[in-house]
Motif scaffolding. Structure first.
Motif, PDB file in Angstrom:
ATOM      1  N   LEU A 790     -54.256  -0.480  30.122  1.00  0.00           N
ATOM      2  CA  LEU A 790     -53.256  -1.244  30.843  1.00  0.00           C
ATOM      3  C   LEU A 790     -51.905  -0.532  30.741  1.00  0.00           C
ATOM      4  N   THR A 791     -51.219  -0.358  31.864  1.00  0.00           N
ATOM      5  CA  THR A 791     -49.879   0.223  31.873  1.00  0.00           C
ATOM      6  C   THR A 791     -48.865  -0.893  32.051  1.00  0.00           C
ATOM      7  N   VAL A 792     -48.010  -1.082  31.046  1.00  0.00           N
ATOM      8  CA  VAL A 792     -46.997  -2.136  31.087  1.00  0.00           C
ATOM      9  C   VAL A 792     -45.631  -1.485  31.266  1.00  0.00           C
ATOM     10  N   VAL A 793     -44.940  -1.830  32.337  1.00  0.00           N
ATOM     11  CA  VAL A 793     -43.612  -1.286  32.623  1.00  0.00           C
ATOM     12  C   VAL A 793     -42.576  -2.361  32.301  1.00  0.00           C
ATOM     13  N   VAL A 794     -41.617  -2.034  31.452  1.00  0.00           N
ATOM     14  CA  VAL A 794     -40.589  -2.998  31.061  1.00  0.00           C
ATOM     15  C   VAL A 794     -39.206  -2.414  31.321  1.00  0.00           C
ATOM     16  N   SER A 795     -38.258  -3.289  31.685  1.00  0.00           N
ATOM     17  CA  SER A 795     -36.868  -2.871  31.887  1.00  0.00           C
ATOM     18  C   SER A 795     -36.137  -2.955  30.561  1.00  0.00           C
ATOM     19  N   ARG A 796     -35.260  -2.011  30.345  1.00  0.00           N
ATOM     20  CA  ARG A 796     -34.640  -1.826  29.040  1.00  0.00           C
ATOM     21  C   ARG A 796     -33.591  -2.883  28.734  1.00  0.00           C
ATOM     22  N   ASP A 797     -32.842  -3.352  29.737  1.00  0.00           N
ATOM     23  CA  ASP A 797     -31.656  -4.157  29.474  1.00  0.00           C
ATOM     24  C   ASP A 797     -31.884  -5.659  29.621  1.00  0.00           C
ATOM     25  N   MET A 798     -33.138  -6.092  29.666  1.00  0.00           N
ATOM     26  CA  MET A 798     -33.404  -7.513  29.778  1.00  0.00           C
ATOM     27  C   MET A 798     -33.174  -8.213  28.438  1.00  0.00           C
ATOM     28  N   ARG A 799     -32.726  -9.469  28.523  1.00  0.00           N
ATOM     29  CA  ARG A 799     -32.520 -10.284  27.327  1.00  0.00           C
ATOM     30  C   ARG A 799     -33.311 -11.578  27.482  1.00  0.00           C
ATOM     31  N   PHE A 800     -33.979 -11.981  26.409  1.00  0.00           N
ATOM     32  CA  PHE A 800     -34.823 -13.169  26.430  1.00  0.00           C
ATOM     33  C   PHE A 800     -34.422 -14.079  25.276  1.00  0.00           C
ATOM     34  N   PRO A 801     -33.632 -15.144  25.550  1.00  0.00           N
ATOM     35  CA  PRO A 801     -33.184 -16.027  24.473  1.00  0.00           C
ATOM     36  C   PRO A 801     -34.332 -16.652  23.686  1.00  0.00           C
ATOM     37  N   LEU A 802     -35.468 -16.877  24.358  1.00  0.00           N
ATOM     38  CA  LEU A 802     -36.609 -17.509  23.689  1.00  0.00           C
ATOM     39  C   LEU A 802     -37.657 -16.501  23.244  1.00  0.00           C
ATOM     40  N   GLY A 803     -37.328 -15.226  23.313  1.00  0.00           N
ATOM     41  CA  GLY A 803     -38.262 -14.199  22.862  1.00  0.00           C
ATOM     42  C   GLY A 803     -38.885 -13.439  24.024  1.00  0.00           C
ATOM     43  N   ASP A 804     -39.081 -12.150  23.847  1.00  0.00           N
ATOM     44  CA  ASP A 804     -39.646 -11.275  24.870  1.00  0.00           C
ATOM     45  C   ASP A 804     -41.176 -11.344  24.804  1.00  0.00           C
ATOM     46  N   ARG A 805     -41.802 -11.817  25.883  1.00  0.00           N
ATOM     47  CA  ARG A 805     -43.263 -11.953  25.920  1.00  0.00           C
ATOM     48  C   ARG A 805     -43.928 -10.895  26.797  1.00  0.00           C
ATOM     49  N   ARG A 806     -43.173  -9.906  27.267  1.00  0.00           N
ATOM     50  CA  ARG A 806     -43.734  -8.954  28.230  1.00  0.00           C
ATOM     51  C   ARG A 806     -44.868  -8.123  27.646  1.00  0.00           C
ATOM     52  N   LEU A 807     -44.837  -7.843  26.346  1.00  0.00           N
ATOM     53  CA  LEU A 807     -45.878  -7.004  25.748  1.00  0.00           C
ATOM     54  C   LEU A 807     -47.079  -7.798  25.260  1.00  0.00           C
ATOM     55  N   THR A 808     -47.038  -9.124  25.416  1.00  0.00           N
ATOM     56  CA  THR A 808     -48.200  -9.897  24.990  1.00  0.00           C
ATOM     57  C   THR A 808     -49.424  -9.598  25.848  1.00  0.00           C
ATOM     58  N   MET A 809     -49.204  -9.118  27.069  1.00  0.00           N
ATOM     59  CA  MET A 809     -50.351  -8.776  27.930  1.00  0.00           C
ATOM     60  C   MET A 809     -51.150  -7.599  27.379  1.00  0.00           C
ATOM     61  N   THR A 810     -50.545  -6.798  26.504  1.00  0.00           N
ATOM     62  CA  THR A 810     -51.301  -5.677  25.937  1.00  0.00           C
ATOM     63  C   THR A 810     -52.449  -6.164  25.058  1.00  0.00           C
ATOM     64  N   GLN A 811     -52.397  -7.426  24.626  1.00  0.00           N
ATOM     65  CA  GLN A 811     -53.480  -7.992  23.831  1.00  0.00           C
ATOM     66  C   GLN A 811     -54.708  -8.304  24.685  1.00  0.00           C
ATOM     67  N   HIS A 812     -54.543  -8.252  25.995  1.00  0.00           N
ATOM     68  CA  HIS A 812     -55.646  -8.577  26.907  1.00  0.00           C
ATOM     69  C   HIS A 812     -56.302  -7.325  27.477  1.00  0.00           C
ATOM     70  N   ALA A 813     -56.117  -6.194  26.832  1.00  0.00           N
ATOM     71  CA  ALA A 813     -56.722  -4.947  27.304  1.00  0.00           C
ATOM     72  C   ALA A 813     -57.206  -4.120  26.118  1.00  0.00           C
ATOM     73  N   ARG A 814     -58.180  -3.270  26.385  1.00  0.00           N
ATOM     74  CA  ARG A 814     -58.724  -2.411  25.330  1.00  0.00           C
ATOM     75  C   ARG A 814     -57.673  -1.433  24.827  1.00  0.00           C
ATOM     76  N   ASP A 815     -56.871  -0.928  25.709  1.00  0.00           N
ATOM     77  CA  ASP A 815     -55.846   0.052  25.357  1.00  0.00           C
ATOM     78  C   ASP A 815     -54.645  -0.174  26.279  1.00  0.00           C
TER      79      ASP A 815
END
Length: 865
Positions: A790-815
């Motif tokens: 899985l290729t996950v593309v994230v923007s560098r300057d985002m802010r998440f007051p309740l926590g960044d969940r963008r990388l949680t999708m990496t748990q749904h792939a083998r690599d």
């Protein structure tokens, strides 16, 4: 008004500050809606009180008590209004910055104000940082701001500064005008009495909060228990304004005459104005034709108010117009002085003129603005103190006028270099300074002549330094970084030499008139060619009122303005499903250029959801799934940077008016896979998506692997999944409930779409409906496990007051591999982020084509996280 009357009113001036007055209103109407913006957000008076107090606490944690400017750079909506109120609660002076203004202008205002803190939101955090104003502190305010602090807020005196607004300056530097709490409350009270504002009213806020006119709407609403309704005209467009007026049931509409004229032209019936009881027009001349359109569109009991005001004076005069008001002249008078204001008209020697004679307008009042920010000499020159013991002063304006025999004021325009164009003050000297600062011109002059309809056009008369054939578009692009769009000339008239008076000054009377928009028959070469060019030409002809239009005609030279550009971009979005930035017609000002731009981005009307973004006869195709909006316009710039392979995008079924929308993510994936397999029956497959499209692409990959197909590339662009909700009922029952509800909703939508009489309204409702369905389908989807990379593309300057969940999708792939690009989510497919993103993707896709994986891109999710 007699001087004695004004003197008597001084004793009755308020002894409250804005926070004190607002606290009483919030306590009286806690559950009433205070703000309802065009994005669908709203808050009650109790919620607004709590949110603004929480922001005020955060401000005071950064700066000391005491009056000083606090800058605000936010989107035009609920959070901005809460921030304005918070600054006032903290005892500070708010200065609202317009994010659409050029960076040099924003920097100049911040430097002049001397603000130590800049409030911003998530959307404009990167812009705030790019201004690089030191030592100013940037404080990002989350949308759902709250505070557990019990810190008490300061008591604010009525004489304390409230707002700081910047007007055009003759030196190219904006000039600040400031007002105190007492003056703001007084002007709000006068307006509420004049218009009879009640808690049942819903007031529009179309004006940027960086302009003094916005304060009338904001505080007239919030200090009377009414509802304030912000609408960002620049991005939403005039046609959507008509729909919004009806849906929000606006009762008091504030706008400039030019906006009203364009709005009236888009309305075929009274539906959009059925709830409007009063329209306030100001900022530029009101014509008899405006009154006639008002009488045709509004109810018989509605009123039209023509007001004369300025940043320095506030509301000066008003004329209430109904069905019976006689208007013998083309230009509508500005009415009579409002309460506690005396209007004086004098000649060049300062002596009063007789009735009917023209002169300079001066305003005598105890509630003028406090003067020019940190410019005591300029303040003393413009504001004359009547008596040292009295707050009454006289402000000598640059406006000219006369009293008619019936006592009504006629406003005849400004006598200096400042003019009003579409309600915005434009200093011609500032435009001239910007023209001369470029490398293009030896000499330059600016003028704003009126056309036959009474509207002004900003014209630049220039003497070029080079004999090269440079287009007006090039000139505008050169001015765009330093001038706001409303100050960009619509015409550039090239002269060998500017006419001069005997004393050597520019002879402005001798400047030639700008050419009138022409058109006879077009040559075969000039006629629009492709279907897209013809469609664009029809849009231009409807909006500009000029026909026929050739493929190389310049938008601004045809009489185009920044307001008309908003209307054209709105119609382009409705016709092609593409959202373009406001500056598009500055950089792509001909039909030919605009068609070329859209050709790389546009969603074409098709019965198939599959759209070809880039054609190529070689290479493995890349399939990109639409965002929650349903279109694939965002992928246009990325497709341009990925040569050597065909690139396709999926738009939502039903977006173009054909087909029935798919409600769930699995259903979308099944429909789109039919198109994928038709284009490429064997694979391996390259998939990607953003927002909702990330989940649809993920589900497509899952369905392909279950069929025994190979997925070589799966990319999720800056997608942050929501936390899974706890199961409260069985999945089967819940699925049946959703299926039945969705079937009813789609059936109701299909009926409504069929019965809708207006194409533009039908298209707007379609986009809103599909966007809403897409958002809900994302929240219901639960991803499985993808047995690939899985290729996950994230923007560098985002802010998440309740926590960044963008990388949680990496748990749904083998690599997984993670790519980080600069900027925020909204700019991930725009330069410079898209250039860096395309570089990463080219390397990965080329390696896949060669059946190998680049070593430095194979880090696992665990290692990268």
């Amino acid at each position: 008004m007699e001087a004695e009357t004004i003197s008597t009113s001084v004793a009755n001036r308020t002894t409250e500050s804005i926070p004190e007055r607002f606290a009483k209103i919030a306590a009286r109407f806690p559950e009433r809606i205070a703000i309802s913006d065009a994005s669908g957000q709203s808050c009650t008076y109790a919620e607004l009180d709590a949110r603004s107090s929480a922001i005020a606490v955060r401000i005071l944690e950064r700066v000391d008590h005491g009056s000083e400017p606090v800058a605000i750079l936010m989107s035009h909506g609920t959070l901005l209004i809460a921030a304005i109120l918070a600054v006032l609660k903290a005892g500070k002076i708010y200065i609202a910055l317009d994010p659409n203004d050029p960076a040099p202008r924003l920097k100049a205002m911040l430097n002049d104000a001397g603000a130590r803190i800049l409030l911003t939101d998530e959307t404009h955090h990167a812009l705030a940082q790019s201004l690089e104003i030191s030592p100013i502190a940037i404080l990002e305010i989350p949308e759902n701001v709250f505070s557990s602090s019990v810190q008490s807020l300061p008591t604010v005196a009525p004489e304390a500064g409230a707002w700081l607004m910047y007007t055009s300056g003759s030196t190219g530097t904006p000039k600040g005008v400031w007002q105190n709490h007492r003056g703001v409350i007084h002007h709000a009270e006068v307006y509420c009495e004049l218009v009879q504002i009640t808690p049942a009213d819903r007031l529009s806020l179309l004006t940027s909060c960086s302009l003094a006119a916005s304060a009338t709407a904001i505080f007239s609403a919030l200090l009377s228990g009414a509802t304030l309704c912000p609408f960002h005209l620049r991005s939403q467009g005039v046609e959507r304004l008509g729909v919004w007026l009806r849906e929000e049931k606006i009762t008091v509409l504030h706008c400039v005459p030019t906006v009203f004229r364009h709005l009236a032209r888009t309305q075929k019936t009274r539906d959009g104005f059925e709830s409007v009881r009063l329209i306030r027009l100001g900022g530029e001349p009101v014509l008899r034709g405006d009154v006639e359109m008002f009488r045709e569109l509004c109810s018989p009991n509605a009123l039209l108010m023509h007001a004369f005001s300025s940043t320095e004076t506030g509301l000066v005069s008003a004329l209430m117009i109904d069905l019976d008001t006689a208007l013998p002249d083309l230009r509508v008078p500005a009415g009579r002085a409002v309460r506690d204001v005396e209007i004086l008209i004098s000649n060049s020697d300062g002596q009063p003129v007789r009735i009917g004679e023209e002169g300079v307008i001066s305003i005598r009042s105890a509630n003028l603005s406090q003067g020019y920010w940190r410019q005591p000499d300029a303040t003393a020159s413009a504001f004359q103190q009547v008596d040292a013991a009295s707050p009454i002063r006289i402000f000598r304006t640059a406006d000219r006028g006369r009293f008619r025999s019936d006592g009504l004021l006629e406003h005849l325009g400004r006598g200096d270099q400042q003019v009003k164009i579409r309600g915005r003050r434009v200093d011609l000297s500032e435009v001239e300074s910007a023209l001369r600062a470029t490398d293009f011109f030896e000499e330059a002059a600016a003028a704003a002549p009126e056309d036959a309809s009474g509207e002004r056009r900003l014209v630049a008369y220039v003497v070029p330094r080079s004999e090269k054939n440079v287009t007006s578009q090039t000139y505008r692009r050169a001015l765009l970084p330093t001038l706001p769009e409303h100050m960009l000339p619509s015409d550039f008239i090239v002269l060998q030499k500017l006419p001069q008076t005997p004393s050597g000054k520019i002879d402005r009377v001798a400047l030639p008139s700008p050419p009138v928009a022409r058109h006879g028959d077009l040559s075969d070469e000039a006629k629009p060619r492709m279907v897209m060019e013809k469609s664009l030409a029809r849009i231009w002809e409807m909006v500009l009122g000029v026909a026929p239009i050739g493929r190389t005609d310049d938008f601004f030279e045809l009489g185009g303005t920044s307001l008309l550009s908003v209307e054209i971009l709105s119609r382009i979005e409705e016709r092609f499903g593409v959202t373009l930035p406001p500056s598009t017609l500055v950089e792509h000002g001909t039909i030919e250029q605009l068609a070329h731009l859209l050709g790389s981005k546009v969603v074409r009307a098709s019965s198939s959801p599959l759209i070809q973004l880039r054609a190529s006869e070689t290479g493995r195709p890349l399939f990109l799934v639409h965002s929650g909006r349903g279109d694939v316009a965002a992928y246009g710039q990325l497709a341009l940077r990925l040569p050597g392979r065909p690139i396709y995008g999926f738009q939502s079924v039903g977006l173009n008016g054909k087909g029935i929308p798919r409600i769930s993510v699995p259903a979308m994936a099944r429909r789109y896979l039919k198109e994928v397999l038709a284009k490429d029956p064997t694979g391996p497959y390259l998939l990607g998506g953003s927002c909702l499209g990330a989940m649809v692409a993920f589900e497509m990959a899952m369905q392909l692997t279950r069929r025994g197909k190979s997925v070589a590339f799966l990319a999720l662009f800056d997608f942050a999944p929501k936390p899974a909700k706890k199961k409260t009922i069985s999945r089967r029952i819940k699925s049946e409930v959703h299926r039945m509800r969705d079937a009813l909703r789609v059936a109701r939508w299909l009926i409504g779409r069929t019965l809708s009489r207006k194409a533009n309204s039908r298209q707007l409702k379609t986009q809103e409906f599909i966007s809403k369905l897409n958002r809900e389908s994302t929240s219901r989807y639960r991803p499985g496990f993808f047995p690939g990379t899985l290729t996950v593309v994230v923007s560098r300057d985002m802010r998440f007051p309740l926590g960044d969940r963008r990388l949680t999708m990496t748990q749904h792939a083998r690599d997984a591999r993670v790519i980080t690009v600069p900027g925020e989510r909204a700019g991930i497919f725009m330069s410079p982020a898209v250039d860096e993103l395309a570089g990463h993707l080219r390397e990965i896709l080329n390696a896949i084509d060669e059946c190998k994986t680049p070593a430095h891109q194979t880090e696992t999710a665990a290692a990268r996280v």
